[in-house]
Design a protein around this motif. Structure first.
Motif, PDB file in Angstrom:
ATOM      1  N   GLU A 117       0.841  -1.204   0.000  1.00  0.00           N
ATOM      2  CA  GLU A 117       0.000   0.000   0.000  1.00  0.00           C
ATOM      3  C   GLU A 117       0.875   1.252   0.000  1.00  0.00           C
ATOM      4  O   GLU A 117       1.791   1.383   0.808  1.00  0.00           O
ATOM      5  CB  GLU A 117      -0.910   0.015   1.226  1.00  0.00           C
ATOM      6  CG  GLU A 117      -1.978  -1.071   1.240  1.00  0.00           C
ATOM      7  CD  GLU A 117      -3.116  -0.789   0.259  1.00  0.00           C
ATOM      8  OE1 GLU A 117      -3.315   0.398  -0.076  1.00  0.00           O
ATOM      9  OE2 GLU A 117      -3.777  -1.764  -0.162  1.00  0.00           O
ATOM     10  N   ASP A 140      -2.711   5.022  -0.327  1.00  0.00           N
ATOM     11  CA  ASP A 140      -4.057   4.431  -0.436  1.00  0.00           C
ATOM     12  C   ASP A 140      -4.289   3.651  -1.725  1.00  0.00           C
ATOM     13  O   ASP A 140      -5.432   3.411  -2.112  1.00  0.00           O
ATOM     14  CB  ASP A 140      -5.135   5.525  -0.306  1.00  0.00           C
ATOM     15  CG  ASP A 140      -5.061   6.232   1.043  1.00  0.00           C
ATOM     16  OD1 ASP A 140      -4.771   5.547   2.036  1.00  0.00           O
ATOM     17  OD2 ASP A 140      -5.276   7.453   1.078  1.00  0.00           O
ATOM     18  N   LYS A 141      -3.217   3.272  -2.375  1.00  0.00           N
ATOM     19  CA  LYS A 141      -3.339   2.435  -3.577  1.00  0.00           C
ATOM     20  C   LYS A 141      -2.283   1.342  -3.529  1.00  0.00           C
ATOM     21  O   LYS A 141      -1.208   1.542  -2.969  1.00  0.00           O
ATOM     22  CB  LYS A 141      -3.149   3.263  -4.863  1.00  0.00           C
ATOM     23  CG  LYS A 141      -4.326   4.120  -5.234  1.00  0.00           C
ATOM     24  CD  LYS A 141      -4.277   4.558  -6.702  1.00  0.00           C
ATOM     25  CE  LYS A 141      -3.047   5.370  -7.026  1.00  0.00           C
ATOM     26  NZ  LYS A 141      -3.111   5.898  -8.418  1.00  0.00           N
ATOM     27  N   ASN A 168      -0.922  -0.336  -9.008  1.00  0.00           N
ATOM     28  CA  ASN A 168      -1.850   0.673  -9.527  1.00  0.00           C
ATOM     29  C   ASN A 168      -1.196   2.035  -9.747  1.00  0.00           C
ATOM     30  O   ASN A 168      -1.752   2.892 -10.431  1.00  0.00           O
ATOM     31  CB  ASN A 168      -3.041   0.839  -8.574  1.00  0.00           C
ATOM     32  CG  ASN A 168      -4.067  -0.254  -8.749  1.00  0.00           C
ATOM     33  OD1 ASN A 168      -4.352  -0.665  -9.869  1.00  0.00           O
ATOM     34  ND2 ASN A 168      -4.602  -0.748  -7.642  1.00  0.00           N
ATOM     35  N   HIS A 169      -0.018   2.223  -9.189  1.00  0.00           N
ATOM     36  CA  HIS A 169       0.709   3.483  -9.404  1.00  0.00           C
ATOM     37  C   HIS A 169       1.434   3.485 -10.750  1.00  0.00           C
ATOM     38  O   HIS A 169       1.974   4.517 -11.154  1.00  0.00           O
ATOM     39  CB  HIS A 169       1.734   3.705  -8.281  1.00  0.00           C
ATOM     40  CG  HIS A 169       1.124   4.131  -6.992  1.00  0.00           C
ATOM     41  ND1 HIS A 169       0.789   5.445  -6.718  1.00  0.00           N
ATOM     42  CD2 HIS A 169       0.763   3.407  -5.896  1.00  0.00           C
ATOM     43  CE1 HIS A 169       0.267   5.523  -5.505  1.00  0.00           C
ATOM     44  NE2 HIS A 169       0.244   4.309  -4.980  1.00  0.00           N
TER      45      HIS A 169
END
Length: 451
Positions: free
Chosen positions: A8, A11-12, A16-17
């Motif tokens: 994490e 918050d992702k 996902n980054h």
């Protein structure tokens, strides 16, 4: 290592980054995710460190003295000792140059310079004639380095991986197109290879994925890479925290280096390069029924699957032996995203069983004959019994320099009295040469079906 994509951060989850498209992460194309000991031999050092941990826990020494040339090895054993609360000291044998080259911003600079050379070596002004590949059914991805260009210049299409099929009528027709991936070789530039293929393009249209490169792709790569640099600079802290929480901080020097290189090194540039080239190709080729590619779980394969996922049947061809220890062929480690080929073609009963053991779904595996040995098997009499006292030895070189050096060492240690009684045949890897000891009488075998 496999769980790192789920760390994490703001918050992702980490993967996902690095989204290249709505549901496809650059993370899945990286060398870090691929886990290949050929691209990253230091994976072996990490496994050795885990073994060293077990040894130290068993021996329980009062003190450990470290004297190694490797900065990563020294720091890792030092960190391991600290974690186990054992006194340790390092005698520094590594150079100042070694320390400087590991600095984050030095890596950034050198990576960018390497990328400029990478592009230059692969640059071509020769464009693809898409009018010749509009109504084709089959697209094959292959490596140009495994073709004999002396034969190609004479108009004879050949490839180590596909030769047996090329001799069949189905692959001699004009329903197939071949996409080559350039592999840098001495005295064999991409311009030379493209010109050579022109002699056979009236029968089998060949092109290089590199021919799709343009300035838009160049700036796309640079833009995404610079975003990586800023992200990774801060994400590194979360990675260290993650490893410490799981008592793997003694592996930090290796894992962090692999991770950073995969996102800011030449490896990152290469991954972006092939993603955008394949994306452009998928947009240019509107209809293609089947896509065949060599199955090694490399990053560019993930890009290929994603970009052709909704328009073609994707068949991953297992073309070599699957080693039981190879992390690239574990389904749970490399197949946990939804973009997978339709089928995996196993080239032998052994590979079929290994894929099953590595949790590949049986419904996706097709068992085929091994292409490389197809013609060779045809020549061997089924009734012929090979004597256990046979004096014929086949020496097979490898892509790995370490393996080749081991072969040479074995040859040097053969009893001299035996040499006169033995007949040696050599099959060299197309990209690697063996320095055979002078006292060996050896026959070169050019049969491309023997690797």
């Amino acid at each position: 290592v496999n769980d790192i994509e789920n760390i994490e951060y703001k918050d992702k989850k980490l993967f996902n980054h690095f989204l290249l498209q709505k549901s496809f992460s650059f993370f899945w194309t990286t060398d870090f995710y691929e886990k290949s000991v050929y691209k990253n031999p230091k994976i072996i050092n990490q496994l050795k460190l885990i073994a060293v941990k077990k040894i130290i826990e068993k021996i329980k020494p009062k003190e450990v003295k470290i004297e190694l040339n490797s900065l990563e090895d020294s720091k890792s054993i030092f960190n391991l000792c600290n974690m186990l609360k054992i006194k340790s000291s390092i005698r520094k044998n590594y150079s100042f140059k070694n320390v400087i080259l590991n600095h984050f911003f030095v890596k950034v600079l050198f990576s960018f310079l390497k990328f400029l050379r990478f592009v230059w070596v692969r640059f071509s002004t020769k464009k693809i004639n898409f009018n010749l590949i509009k109504e084709k059914n089959n697209l094959f991805f292959t490596y140009s380095a495994y073709s004999d260009f002396n034969k190609i210049k004479k108009g004879i299409f050949n490839s180590i991986y596909w030769n047996p099929l090329l001799n069949k009528k189905i692959l001699r027709n004009q329903d197939n197109i071949w996409c080559n991936i350039f592999f840098e070789q001495k005295n064999s530039s991409i311009s030379f290879q493209i010109r050579s293929f022109q002699n056979i393009n009236n029968k089998n249209y060949n092109f290089f994925i590199e021919q799709l490169f343009d300035f838009k792709i160049f700036f796309n790569i640079i833009f995404n890479w610079f975003k990586n640099v800023f992200k990774i600079f801060f994400i590194r802290k979360n990675l260290k925290k993650y490893l410490k929480e799981r008592n793997y901080n003694y592996l930090e020097n290796f894992i962090e280096k692999d991770f950073v290189n995969s996102f800011i090194g030449i490896e990152a540039f290469s991954s972006y390069y092939y993603f955008f080239l394949i994306e452009k190709l998928s947009k240019k080729i509107f209809k293609i029924k089947n896509v065949f590619y060599l199955f090694e779980n490399q990053g560019w394969e993930k890009s290929l699957i994603y970009n052709f996922y909704s328009k073609s049947n994707l068949i991953a061809i297992n073309h070599a032996t699957i080693r039981y220890w190879d992390l690239r062929f574990n389904f749970h480690l490399n197949g946990n995203n939804k973009y997978l080929p339709n089928f995996y073609a196993a080239n032998s009963d052994d590979s079929f069983k290994k894929l099953l053991k590595e949790n590949f779904p049986i419904s996706k595996i097709i068992k085929l004959e091994a292409l490389r040995f197809f013609d060779l098997v045809q020549k061997i009499s089924k009734n012929k019994i090979v004597s256990k006292s046979s004096n014929k030895i086949l020496i097979v070189s490898d892509f790995s320099d370490k393996s080749n050096n081991s072969i040479i060492e074995v040859m040097k240690n053969i009893d001299k009295t035996l040499l006169s009684k033995l007949n040696f045949t050599l099959k060299e890897h197309p990209l690697k040469k063996l320095n055979i000891p002078d006292n060996f009488k050896i026959e070169k075998n050019d049969d491309s079906l023997i690797e």
